[in-house]
Scaffold this motif. Structure first.
Motif, mmCIF file in Angstrom:
data_model
loop_
_atom_site.group_PDB
_atom_site.id
_atom_site.type_symbol
_atom_site.label_atom_id
_atom_site.label_comp_id
_atom_site.label_asym_id
_atom_site.label_seq_id
_atom_site.Cartn_x
_atom_site.Cartn_y
_atom_site.Cartn_z
ATOM 1 N N THR A 1 38.752 26.799 37.315
ATOM 2 C CA THR A 1 37.468 27.372 36.910
ATOM 3 C C THR A 1 36.430 26.255 36.904
ATOM 4 N N ARG B 1 44.945 36.573 53.144
ATOM 5 C CA ARG B 1 44.197 37.529 52.316
ATOM 6 C C ARG B 1 44.427 38.991 52.688
ATOM 7 N N ARG C 1 34.369 26.532 43.605
ATOM 8 C CA ARG C 1 33.399 27.507 44.116
ATOM 9 C C ARG C 1 32.293 27.784 43.107
ATOM 10 N N TYR C 2 32.562 27.478 41.831
ATOM 11 C CA TYR C 2 31.584 27.844 40.798
ATOM 12 C C TYR C 2 30.907 26.663 40.115
ATOM 13 N N SER D 1 33.201 29.773 26.915
ATOM 14 C CA SER D 1 33.454 31.209 26.851
ATOM 15 C C SER D 1 34.958 31.523 26.975
ATOM 16 N N LYS E 1 44.659 31.836 53.179
ATOM 17 C CA LYS E 1 45.320 32.358 51.964
ATOM 18 C C LYS E 1 46.039 33.680 52.204
ATOM 19 N N ARG F 1 37.760 44.524 49.501
ATOM 20 C CA ARG F 1 38.029 44.313 48.074
ATOM 21 C C ARG F 1 36.999 45.003 47.178
ATOM 22 N N HIS G 1 45.023 27.905 36.684
ATOM 23 C CA HIS G 1 43.796 28.640 36.969
ATOM 24 C C HIS G 1 42.665 27.637 37.134
ATOM 25 N N ARG H 1 37.022 41.752 38.672
ATOM 26 C CA ARG H 1 38.243 42.010 39.468
ATOM 27 C C ARG H 1 39.262 42.760 38.614
HETATM 28 C C1 HQG Z 1 35.895 32.800 35.079
HETATM 29 C C2 HQG Z 1 39.760 33.464 45.581
HETATM 30 C C3 HQG Z 1 33.740 33.011 31.309
HETATM 31 C C4 HQG Z 1 37.035 32.416 35.981
HETATM 32 C C5 HQG Z 1 40.739 32.624 44.779
HETATM 33 C C6 HQG Z 1 36.342 32.374 37.331
HETATM 34 C C7 HQG Z 1 41.335 33.574 43.798
HETATM 35 C C8 HQG Z 1 35.532 33.316 32.697
HETATM 36 C C9 HQG Z 1 35.293 33.464 37.214
HETATM 37 C C10 HQG Z 1 40.425 34.750 43.790
HETATM 38 C C11 HQG Z 1 36.289 33.864 31.651
HETATM 39 C C12 HQG Z 1 35.674 34.727 37.941
HETATM 40 C C13 HQG Z 1 39.841 34.973 42.435
HETATM 41 C C14 HQG Z 1 35.681 33.963 30.379
HETATM 42 C C15 HQG Z 1 37.511 33.856 33.428
HETATM 43 N N1 HQG Z 1 34.422 33.519 30.248
HETATM 44 N N2 HQG Z 1 34.264 32.897 32.528
HETATM 45 N N3 HQG Z 1 36.317 34.469 29.312
HETATM 46 N N4 HQG Z 1 37.509 34.189 32.115
HETATM 47 N N5 HQG Z 1 36.314 33.323 33.775
HETATM 48 O O1 HQG Z 1 35.962 34.847 41.715
HETATM 49 O O2 HQG Z 1 39.943 33.527 39.739
HETATM 50 O O3 HQG Z 1 39.178 32.874 48.607
HETATM 51 O O4 HQG Z 1 36.332 36.749 40.074
HETATM 52 O O5 HQG Z 1 37.587 31.179 35.601
HETATM 53 O O6 HQG Z 1 41.714 32.014 45.593
HETATM 54 O O7 HQG Z 1 37.810 32.385 40.545
HETATM 55 O O8 HQG Z 1 38.311 35.019 47.659
HETATM 56 O O9 HQG Z 1 37.939 34.896 40.114
HETATM 57 O O10 HQG Z 1 35.731 31.152 37.549
HETATM 58 O O11 HQG Z 1 42.640 33.976 44.103
HETATM 59 O O12 HQG Z 1 40.502 34.962 48.843
HETATM 60 O O13 HQG Z 1 35.191 33.777 35.824
HETATM 61 O O14 HQG Z 1 39.394 34.499 44.733
HETATM 62 O O15 HQG Z 1 40.366 33.962 46.710
HETATM 63 O O16 HQG Z 1 35.595 34.473 39.313
HETATM 64 O O17 HQG Z 1 39.061 33.846 42.055
HETATM 65 P P1 HQG Z 1 36.413 35.307 40.373
HETATM 66 P P2 HQG Z 1 38.700 33.561 40.552
HETATM 67 P P3 HQG Z 1 39.528 34.212 48.023
#
Ligand code: HQG
Length: 182
Positions: free
Chosen positions: A104, A66, A140-141, A111, A64, A18, A102, A122
Motif C-alpha cells: 500500500t 489477469r 501505484r498509489y 486509516s 500477472k 472487472r 499487502h 473491489r
Molecule cells: C488501500 C493490482 C485506506 C489499499 C494488484 C490499496 C492487486 C486502504 C487501496 C490488485 C484501507 C485500494 C488490487 C483502509 C485498504 N484505509 N486505504 N482501511 N484498506 N486500503 O487498487 O490491493 O495490476 O483497489 O492498501 O496486483 O492495491 O490491476 O487494491 O492501496 O492484485 O492486475 O486502498 O490490483 O492488479 O486499491 O490492488 P486497489 P490493491 P492489476
C-alpha cells in the motif's frame, strides 16, 4: 502493436472485464465471463479495434495472468479484481501460508490502522505471497509500504481465504490486529 499499446489495451480489458462492462454494452455472467465476439463488437462501437488474435496475445502475455479464456475459446474473464456487482466469482477457498503481504502507500497507513485492510470498491482485499509483488502494487498509489498479514492465524480463527487462478490471495477484511509493517 508495440508494448505500450498492448499495455494500454490490457488496461482497457481490465476496466471492462472487472469494473464497467456496461460502458460498451457488454454483459458478464456471474462467473465474470464475457463473450469474446460481443467484447470485440462493443469495443468497436467505442472506436477501439480489437480482434481475437490481439486479445489472445494480451491474455498469454499478461505478467500477472489477469485474464483467462474458456475451454471452448468463446469467452474471456478477468480472474480477480472485480468491482462489478453482477459478478460473484466463486474462488477456491484454501488454507493460506503463515504470512501474506499487502502493498500500500504510506498515506493510507493511518486509516488502515483504524479500519484494518478493507476491500474498498473491489470484492476482496488482495494479498500476495511475495514481498516484491506487494512493493509494486503499493507503488501505484505513492510511497510504497509493505504490510505483513498473519494469514494462517486469521484462518485458524475462522477468516476465509481464497486463491484466484493467478495465485493472488483474497480475503474479505484484515483487522489491524493481524497486520505488521515490514
Ligand atoms: C488501500 C493490482 C485506506 C489499499 C494488484 C490499496 C492487486 C486502504 C487501496 C490488485 C484501507 C485500494 C488490487 C483502509 C485498504 N484505509 N486505504 N482501511 N484498506 N486500503 O487498487 O490491493 O495490476 O483497489 O492498501 O496486483 O492495491 O490491476 O487494491 O492501496 O492484485 O492486475 O486502498 O490490483 O492488479 O486499491 O490492488 P486497489 P490493491 P492489476
Amino acid at each position: 502493436m508495440n508494448k505500450k499499446q498492448l499495455n494500454e489495451t490490457s488496461k482497457f480489458l481490465s476496466y471492462i472485464l472487472r469494473h464497467e462492462p456496461h460502458s460498451i454494452g457488454l454483459q458478464l455472467d456471474t462467473e465474470g465471463w464475457a463473450e469474446i465476439d460481443c467484447l470485440i463488437a462493443g469495443a468497436a462501437k467505442e472506436g477501439r479495434t480489437l480482434d481475437r488474435e490481439l486479445i489472445l496475445s494480451i491474455v498469454s502475455s499478461s505478467d500477472k495472468k489477469r485474464f483467462s479464456i474458456s475451454n471452448d475459446a468463446q469467452y474471456i474473464r478477468a480472474v480477480q479484481g472485480h468491482s462489478n456487482g453482477s459478478v460473484d466469482l466463486q474462488h477456491i477457498e484454501k488454507e493460506p501460508p503463515e504470512f501474506l503481504y499487502h502493498g500500500t502507500a504510506t498515506r493510507f497507513l493511518e486509516s488502515i490502522q483504524q479500519q484494518g485492510l478493507i476491500a474498498g470498491s473491489r470484492h476482496h482485499v488482495h494479498l500476495s505471497q511475495d514481498m516484491t509483488t506487494a512493493v509494486a502494487v503499493g507503488q501505484r498509489y505513492g510511497k510504497p509500504v509493505v504490510l505483513k498479514v498473519e494469514a494462517l492465524r486469521m484462518h485458524q480463527q475462522g477468516f476465509k481465504f481464497f486463491q484466484a487462478e493467478n495465485d493472488v490471495w483474497l480475503t474479505d477484511h484484515v483487522p489491524n490486529f493481524f497486520i505488521h509493517q515490514v
